[in-house]
Scaffold this motif. Structure first.
Motif, PDB file in Angstrom:
ATOM      1  N   VAL A 154       0.760  -1.133   0.125  1.00 48.83           N
ATOM      2  CA  VAL A 154       0.047   0.062   0.060  1.00 48.83           C
ATOM      3  C   VAL A 154       0.747   1.236   0.127  1.00 48.83           C
ATOM      4  CG1 VAL A 154      -1.852   1.365   1.286  1.00 48.83           C
ATOM      5  CG2 VAL A 154      -1.818  -1.074   1.137  1.00 48.83           C
ATOM      6  N   PHE A 155       2.137   1.252   0.785  1.00 46.76           N
ATOM      7  CA  PHE A 155       2.860   2.372   0.919  1.00 46.76           C
ATOM      8  C   PHE A 155       3.348   2.781  -0.488  1.00 46.76           C
ATOM      9  CE2 PHE A 155       7.007   4.048   1.808  1.00 46.76           C
ATOM     10  CZ  PHE A 155       6.570   5.038   2.422  1.00 46.76           C
ATOM     11  N   ILE A 156       3.639   1.733  -1.352  1.00 48.26           N
ATOM     12  CA  ILE A 156       4.503   2.073  -2.409  1.00 48.26           C
ATOM     13  C   ILE A 156       3.424   2.629  -3.465  1.00 48.26           C
ATOM     14  CG2 ILE A 156       5.528   0.869  -4.669  1.00 48.26           C
ATOM     15  CD1 ILE A 156       6.635  -1.121  -2.686  1.00 48.26           C
ATOM     16  N   LEU A 157       2.089   2.406  -3.336  1.00 53.50           N
ATOM     17  CA  LEU A 157       1.158   2.768  -4.362  1.00 53.50           C
ATOM     18  C   LEU A 157       0.779   4.038  -3.960  1.00 53.50           C
ATOM     19  CD1 LEU A 157      -1.356  -0.408  -4.202  1.00 53.50           C
ATOM     20  CD2 LEU A 157       0.031   0.555  -6.141  1.00 53.50           C
ATOM     21  N   VAL A 158       0.864   4.839  -2.944  1.00 53.83           N
ATOM     22  CA  VAL A 158       0.658   6.030  -2.495  1.00 53.83           C
ATOM     23  C   VAL A 158       1.525   7.009  -3.298  1.00 53.83           C
ATOM     24  CG1 VAL A 158       0.929   7.991  -0.642  1.00 53.83           C
ATOM     25  CG2 VAL A 158       0.097   5.546  -0.161  1.00 53.83           C
ATOM     26  N   PRO A 159       3.094   6.977  -3.456  1.00 55.94           N
ATOM     27  CA  PRO A 159       3.348   8.076  -4.575  1.00 55.94           C
ATOM     28  C   PRO A 159       2.899   8.153  -5.866  1.00 55.94           C
ATOM     29  CG  PRO A 159       5.020   6.767  -3.208  1.00 55.94           C
ATOM     30  CD  PRO A 159       3.788   5.963  -2.846  1.00 55.94           C
ATOM     31  N   LEU A 160       2.359   6.951  -6.471  1.00 61.16           N
ATOM     32  CA  LEU A 160       1.987   6.840  -7.586  1.00 61.16           C
ATOM     33  C   LEU A 160       0.520   7.527  -7.834  1.00 61.16           C
ATOM     34  CD1 LEU A 160       2.135   3.012  -8.488  1.00 61.16           C
ATOM     35  CD2 LEU A 160       3.592   4.672  -9.076  1.00 61.16           C
ATOM     36  N   LEU A 161      -0.223   7.551  -6.658  1.00 63.50           N
ATOM     37  CA  LEU A 161      -1.574   8.214  -6.597  1.00 63.50           C
ATOM     38  C   LEU A 161      -1.507   9.563  -5.950  1.00 63.50           C
ATOM     39  CD1 LEU A 161      -3.742   4.925  -5.651  1.00 63.50           C
ATOM     40  CD2 LEU A 161      -3.511   5.856  -7.785  1.00 63.50           C
ATOM     41  N   ALA A 162      -0.592   9.935  -5.144  1.00 63.19           N
ATOM     42  CA  ALA A 162      -0.488  11.211  -4.406  1.00 63.19           C
ATOM     43  C   ALA A 162      -0.685  12.515  -5.170  1.00 63.19           C
ATOM     44  CB  ALA A 162       0.755  11.153  -3.443  1.00 63.19           C
ATOM     45  N   PRO A 163       0.079  12.599  -6.273  1.00 64.04           N
ATOM     46  CA  PRO A 163      -0.223  13.706  -7.268  1.00 64.04           C
ATOM     47  C   PRO A 163      -1.499  13.712  -7.721  1.00 64.04           C
ATOM     48  CG  PRO A 163       1.797  12.807  -7.786  1.00 64.04           C
ATOM     49  CD  PRO A 163       1.263  11.824  -6.921  1.00 64.04           C
ATOM     50  N   SER A 164      -2.004  12.807  -8.091  1.00 60.85           N
ATOM     51  CA  SER A 164      -3.689  12.770  -8.529  1.00 60.85           C
ATOM     52  C   SER A 164      -4.736  13.366  -7.292  1.00 60.85           C
ATOM     53  CB  SER A 164      -3.867  11.440  -9.025  1.00 60.85           C
ATOM     54  OG  SER A 164      -3.179  11.074 -10.132  1.00 60.85           O
ATOM     55  N   VAL A 165      -4.207  12.899  -6.044  1.00 58.33           N
ATOM     56  CA  VAL A 165      -5.007  13.562  -4.990  1.00 58.33           C
ATOM     57  C   VAL A 165      -5.004  15.015  -4.886  1.00 58.33           C
ATOM     58  CG1 VAL A 165      -5.183  13.281  -2.567  1.00 58.33           C
ATOM     59  CG2 VAL A 165      -4.703  11.294  -3.639  1.00 58.33           C
ATOM     60  N   GLY A 166      -3.768  15.316  -4.882  1.00 56.42           N
ATOM     61  CA  GLY A 166      -3.537  16.746  -4.853  1.00 56.42           C
ATOM     62  C   GLY A 166      -4.092  17.660  -6.029  1.00 56.42           C
ATOM     63  N   GLN A 167      -4.127  16.983  -7.169  1.00 51.78           N
ATOM     64  CA  GLN A 167      -4.653  17.648  -8.372  1.00 51.78           C
ATOM     65  C   GLN A 167      -6.228  17.729  -8.195  1.00 51.78           C
ATOM     66  OE1 GLN A 167      -2.478  18.345 -11.411  1.00 51.78           O
ATOM     67  NE2 GLN A 167      -4.510  19.386 -12.021  1.00 51.78           N
ATOM     68  N   LEU A 168      -6.803  16.442  -7.745  1.00 55.73           N
ATOM     69  CA  LEU A 168      -8.197  16.490  -7.496  1.00 55.73           C
ATOM     70  C   LEU A 168      -8.496  17.602  -6.405  1.00 55.73           C
ATOM     71  CD1 LEU A 168     -10.747  14.899  -8.187  1.00 55.73           C
ATOM     72  CD2 LEU A 168     -10.200  13.440  -6.155  1.00 55.73           C
ATOM     73  N   VAL A 169      -7.761  18.057  -5.435  1.00 55.92           N
ATOM     74  CA  VAL A 169      -8.220  19.022  -4.502  1.00 55.92           C
ATOM     75  C   VAL A 169      -8.249  20.189  -5.233  1.00 55.92           C
ATOM     76  CG1 VAL A 169      -7.401  19.889  -2.299  1.00 55.92           C
ATOM     77  CG2 VAL A 169      -7.495  17.593  -2.653  1.00 55.92           C
ATOM     78  N   LEU A 170      -7.217  20.327  -5.827  1.00 55.87           N
ATOM     79  CA  LEU A 170      -6.982  21.876  -6.717  1.00 55.87           C
ATOM     80  C   LEU A 170      -8.308  21.903  -7.606  1.00 55.87           C
ATOM     81  CD1 LEU A 170      -3.074  21.776  -7.408  1.00 55.87           C
ATOM     82  CD2 LEU A 170      -4.369  23.089  -5.855  1.00 55.87           C
ATOM     83  N   GLN A 171      -8.960  21.051  -8.015  1.00 57.99           N
ATOM     84  CA  GLN A 171     -10.078  21.075  -9.023  1.00 57.99           C
ATOM     85  C   GLN A 171     -11.148  21.618  -8.408  1.00 57.99           C
ATOM     86  OE1 GLN A 171      -9.948  20.528 -12.313  1.00 57.99           O
ATOM     87  NE2 GLN A 171      -7.903  19.698 -12.171  1.00 57.99           N
ATOM     88  N   VAL A 172     -11.431  21.578  -7.112  1.00 47.64           N
ATOM     89  CA  VAL A 172     -12.434  22.041  -6.286  1.00 47.64           C
ATOM     90  C   VAL A 172     -12.075  22.946  -5.019  1.00 47.64           C
ATOM     91  CG1 VAL A 172     -13.733  19.808  -6.847  1.00 47.64           C
ATOM     92  CG2 VAL A 172     -12.496  19.999  -4.823  1.00 47.64           C
ATOM     93  N   ALA A 173     -10.917  23.209  -4.634  1.00 50.85           N
ATOM     94  CA  ALA A 173     -10.628  24.146  -3.827  1.00 50.85           C
ATOM     95  C   ALA A 173      -9.205  24.553  -4.023  1.00 50.85           C
ATOM     96  CB  ALA A 173     -10.625  23.399  -2.499  1.00 50.85           C
ATOM     97  N   ASP A 174      -8.876  25.539  -2.942  1.00 49.15           N
ATOM     98  CA  ASP A 174      -7.535  26.210  -2.661  1.00 49.15           C
ATOM     99  C   ASP A 174      -6.636  25.259  -2.349  1.00 49.15           C
ATOM    100  OD1 ASP A 174      -6.157  28.977  -2.586  1.00 49.15           O
ATOM    101  OD2 ASP A 174      -5.697  27.917  -0.730  1.00 49.15           O
ATOM    102  N   TRP A 175      -5.391  25.300  -2.648  1.00 49.39           N
ATOM    103  CA  TRP A 175      -4.197  24.532  -2.210  1.00 49.39           C
ATOM    104  C   TRP A 175      -3.955  24.111  -0.722  1.00 49.39           C
ATOM    105  CZ3 TRP A 175      -0.614  26.268   1.156  1.00 49.39           C
ATOM    106  CH2 TRP A 175      -0.438  27.620   1.276  1.00 49.39           C
ATOM    107  N   ARG A 176      -4.500  25.312  -0.009  1.00 52.61           N
ATOM    108  CA  ARG A 176      -4.427  24.826   1.580  1.00 52.61           C
ATOM    109  C   ARG A 176      -5.147  23.973   1.980  1.00 52.61           C
ATOM    110  NH1 ARG A 176      -2.099  29.671   3.452  1.00 52.61           N
ATOM    111  NH2 ARG A 176      -2.089  31.423   2.150  1.00 52.61           N
TER     112      ARG A 176
END
Length: 414
Positions: A154-176
């Motif tokens: 699971v730990f190894i999969l996180v770096p693969l998905l983490a930028p997508s999580v950040g990108q998804l947040v930015l689609q709907v809200a501020d970076w904070r």
């Protein structure tokens, strides 16, 4: 034999959580480290604009500041978890992490933001270090390897998905709000641990904090030249990874114009490392740790040198397909190096393994900060600094591997 039968004999009174719950809990906690770094990458331009960062190179400090905090946190939480217990250490680290997240979230200047990131890094070292010790308390042998393999999967999969999580947040809200998401994850993990996981280190087995004893043990570890050589090796390779993380957003979005597809291509570079990491156990049994590391470093040096030649030929920006192809080969070597070299560094330390793990991790991280920041200052929207850094780091790593191995052989002969 059930997993409960393979617990460490010192703690047979501790009943482990159901396997799936245990894996989910510790994967959630340990993934905070990678998510805190990689989920921020798509937000770099927005953070720079919000905090009036004119020089793009200063955005690299967003990653470096957190790693710097981890350097001190890893030294602190190793002995602390031996003194007060694993559970208290993890919970204390989570509280500190949340405080750092609040500071970064509320920051109105780059200085305050970086302070928050350092506090985050210090705090996240608690779950990172003490979680491994807690699992080691409950399990041994094949059972421990089984649990850790599931957690690391699971730990190894996180770096693969983490930028997508950040990108998804930015689609709907501020970076904070990315920090809001991180705080939510940390809170859920902390409450889950508090309510469900018992303490695994019995009071009679705890080691009180003693400055003189700690300093004496530190001097012994630092005197082992093979351990220090392998630590420098780890620092060099980690420096390459940090350099990549720090420049990835700009390379993909500013240089190669990938736009919102940046998380996809970032994940593609990490796939090779994940595959090799899963296969490492079987390969090591066949050829041994030393040959695995030599092979991985040789491939890393060759592929990074080819990338450097390509940057010279194409004026700093090789074709995207060539960059991705060589990059996937380069990063596939990471999974073979980190696990094996960590094991090689820990092997001579015996009953000082806990302190040794903290020291090796913190020193290699500190070296990585210095090297990646130094090379990162040459970044001006080309691939050349990344390729040059990897060539230099790979050469030094191979030299350290040779020196460390030869020293180990001499110690064995004596």
């Amino acid at each position: 034999m059930s997993l409960s039968d393979t617990r460490s004999p010192s703690h047979t009174s501790v009943k482990p959580l159901p396997e799936r719950e245990l894996v989910a809990l510790f994967a959630l906690m340990m993934s905070l480290t990678a998510l805190s770094m990689d989920a921020m990458l798509p937000a770099f331009p927005f953070i720079a604009e919000s905090l009036a960062i004119v020089d793009y190179q200063k955005t690299q400090w967003i990653v470096s500041a957190m790693i710097l905090g981890m350097v001190f946190g890893e030294i602190f939480f190793g002995p602390l978890s031996d003194a007060i217990g694993r559970k208290k250490s993890i919970l204390f680290g989570i509280v500190v992490y949340i405080v750092g997240s609040v500071v970064a979230l509320m920051a109105s200047s780059i200085e305050m933001f970086l302070l928050g990131r350092m506090i985050q890094g210090f705090g996240v070292a608690g779950p990172k270090i003490a979680s491994r010790a807690l699992i080691r308390d409950m399990y041994k042998g094949a059972a421990m390897a089984r649990i850790m393999s599931f957690v690391m999967m699971v730990f190894i999969l996180v770096p693969l998905l983490a930028p997508s999580v950040g990108q998804l947040v930015l689609q709907v809200a501020d970076w904070r709000w990315i920090f809001g998401l991180l705080m939510m994850q940390a809170t859920i993990a902390g409450v889950w641990l508090l309510l469900r996981q018992p303490e695994t280190l019995a009071k009679e087995n705890r080691i009180p904090l003693n400055r003189k004893r700690l300093m004496a043990d530190v001097r012994i570890i630092l005197a082992r030249r093979d351990v220090m050589a392998f630590t420098v090796l780890l620092g060099c390779i980690f420096a390459g990874l940090m350099l990549h993380i720090s420049t990835a957003q700009s390379l993909f979005q500013d240089v190669y114009q990938t736009g919102d597809r940046f998380p996809l291509f970032f994940a593609m570079l990490a796939i090779g490392s994940s595959i090799i990491n899963f296969s490492n156990g079987k390969i090591v049994l066949r050829v041994g740790m030393l040959r695995c590391v030599i092979g991985a470093l040789a491939v890393l040096l060759s592929s990074s040198f080819l990338l450097l030649l390509a940057t010279w030929y194409f004026d700093g920006v090789p074709p995207f397909v060539l960059f991705m192809g060589l990059g996937m080969v380069m990063f596939s070597c990471f999974g073979m190096v980190f696990g094996n070299v960590n094991a090689m560094a820990m092997e001579p330390l015996g009953n000082m393994a806990g302190l040794g793990a903290s020291l090796i991790s913190s020193l290699s991280s500190f070296l990585a900060i210095i090297l990646s920041t130094l090379v990162g200052q040459f970044y001006h929207f080309t691939v050349t600094p990344l390729a040059s850094g990897f060539v230099i780091f790979s050469i030094v790593a191979l030299l350290m591997l040779k020196y460390g191995h030869q020293y180990s052989l001499r110690q064995t002969d004596e």
